[in-house]
Design a protein around this motif. Structure first.
Motif, PDB file in Angstrom:
ATOM      1  N   UNK A 104       3.907   9.616  -5.016  1.00  0.00           N
ATOM      2  CA  UNK A 104       4.078   9.973  -3.766  1.00  0.00           C
ATOM      3  C   UNK A 104       2.832  11.145  -2.941  1.00  0.00           C
ATOM      4  N   UNK A 105       2.499  12.156  -4.305  1.00  0.00           N
ATOM      5  CA  UNK A 105       1.234  12.600  -3.724  1.00  0.00           C
ATOM      6  C   UNK A 105      -0.456  11.808  -3.819  1.00  0.00           C
ATOM      7  N   UNK A 161       0.275  -1.588  -0.327  1.00  0.00           N
ATOM      8  CA  UNK A 161      -0.314   0.047  -0.004  1.00  0.00           C
ATOM      9  C   UNK A 161       0.928   1.068  -0.170  1.00  0.00           C
ATOM     10  N   UNK A 162       0.141   2.500  -0.596  1.00  0.00           N
ATOM     11  CA  UNK A 162       1.233   3.355  -0.944  1.00  0.00           C
ATOM     12  C   UNK A 162       1.047   4.409  -0.119  1.00  0.00           C
ATOM     13  N   UNK A 163       2.306   4.611   0.322  1.00  0.00           N
ATOM     14  CA  UNK A 163       1.643   6.023   2.039  1.00  0.00           C
ATOM     15  C   UNK A 163       1.637   7.983   1.006  1.00  0.00           C
ATOM     16  N   UNK A 164       0.923   7.816  -0.179  1.00  0.00           N
ATOM     17  CA  UNK A 164       1.107   8.627  -0.780  1.00  0.00           C
ATOM     18  C   UNK A 164      -0.326   9.691   0.080  1.00  0.00           C
ATOM     19  N   UNK A 165      -0.259  10.631   0.359  1.00  0.00           N
ATOM     20  CA  UNK A 165      -1.985  11.356   1.184  1.00  0.00           C
ATOM     21  C   UNK A 165      -2.441  11.903   0.460  1.00  0.00           C
ATOM     22  N   UNK A 166      -3.003  11.269  -1.439  1.00  0.00           N
ATOM     23  CA  UNK A 166      -4.246  11.650  -1.688  1.00  0.00           C
ATOM     24  C   UNK A 166      -4.763  10.109  -2.646  1.00  0.00           C
ATOM     25  N   UNK A 189      -8.135  12.490   0.983  1.00  0.00           N
ATOM     26  CA  UNK A 189      -7.338  12.740   1.765  1.00  0.00           C
ATOM     27  C   UNK A 189      -6.940  12.006   2.302  1.00  0.00           C
ATOM     28  N   UNK A 190      -6.001  11.729   3.597  1.00  0.00           N
ATOM     29  CA  UNK A 190      -4.993  12.192   4.370  1.00  0.00           C
ATOM     30  C   UNK A 190      -6.097  10.619   4.887  1.00  0.00           C
ATOM     31  N   UNK A 191      -5.581   9.223   4.715  1.00  0.00           N
ATOM     32  CA  UNK A 191      -6.568   8.480   5.656  1.00  0.00           C
ATOM     33  C   UNK A 191      -7.679   8.592   5.685  1.00  0.00           C
ATOM     34  N   UNK A 192      -8.665   8.663   4.794  1.00  0.00           N
ATOM     35  CA  UNK A 192     -10.296   8.262   4.230  1.00  0.00           C
ATOM     36  C   UNK A 192     -10.598   9.818   4.076  1.00  0.00           C
ATOM     37  N   UNK A 193     -10.432  11.671   4.977  1.00  0.00           N
ATOM     38  CA  UNK A 193     -11.533  12.029   4.804  1.00  0.00           C
ATOM     39  C   UNK A 193     -11.778  12.348   3.354  1.00  0.00           C
ATOM     40  N   UNK A 194     -13.435  12.028   3.220  1.00  0.00           N
ATOM     41  CA  UNK A 194     -13.070  11.538   1.569  1.00  0.00           C
ATOM     42  C   UNK A 194     -13.644  12.900   1.035  1.00  0.00           C
ATOM     43  N   UNK A 195     -13.693  13.738   0.083  1.00  0.00           N
ATOM     44  CA  UNK A 195     -13.584  15.384  -0.326  1.00  0.00           C
ATOM     45  C   UNK A 195     -14.431  15.003  -1.525  1.00  0.00           C
ATOM     46  N   UNK A 251      -7.479  21.788  -4.250  1.00  0.00           N
ATOM     47  CA  UNK A 251      -7.293  22.680  -4.625  1.00  0.00           C
ATOM     48  C   UNK A 251      -8.146  23.371  -2.632  1.00  0.00           C
ATOM     49  N   UNK A 252      -9.604  22.635  -2.744  1.00  0.00           N
ATOM     50  CA  UNK A 252     -10.116  23.044  -1.689  1.00  0.00           C
ATOM     51  C   UNK A 252      -9.751  22.497  -0.806  1.00  0.00           C
ATOM     52  N   UNK A 253      -8.487  21.178  -0.625  1.00  0.00           N
ATOM     53  CA  UNK A 253      -8.306  20.615   0.676  1.00  0.00           C
ATOM     54  C   UNK A 253      -7.271  22.145   1.286  1.00  0.00           C
ATOM     55  N   UNK A 254      -6.347  22.767   0.352  1.00  0.00           N
ATOM     56  CA  UNK A 254      -5.697  23.807   0.248  1.00  0.00           C
ATOM     57  C   UNK A 254      -4.298  23.303  -0.791  1.00  0.00           C
TER      58      UNK A 254
END
Length: 71
Positions: free
Chosen positions: A56-57, A1-6, A21-27, A41-44
């Motif tokens: 990596x992202x 499994x990847x460690x990519x934040x997205x 984004x970041x372990x499960x936050x559905x955007x 973009x909305x996530x910053x």
């Protein structure tokens, strides 16, 4: 499994791919790269265009990257 934040998840039966984004936050549910970029973009992440092909992202799960058609 990847460690990519997205993570762009597999296509749903009706089309679109869930984006987290970041372990499960559905955007949102993306129907195109434009949607993924807007969610990021909305996530910053203002310069998200260049991240979609950077493993990596962004991890594309199930199916080919950049395709959001129904499963």
């Amino acid at each position: 499994m990847s460690s990519a934040p997205i993570v762009v998840h597999p296509s749903s039966p009706t089309g679109g791919r869930r984006v987290t984004v970041r372990q499960g936050g559905i955007v949102g549910l993306a129907h195109s790269d434009r949607d993924v970029t807007e969610f990021l973009r909305r996530a910053g992440l203002d310069d998200a265009d260049g991240l979609l092909d950077d493993p990596s992202w962004v991890e594309w799960r199930g199916g080919r990257a950049h395709e959001c058609e129904a499963a």
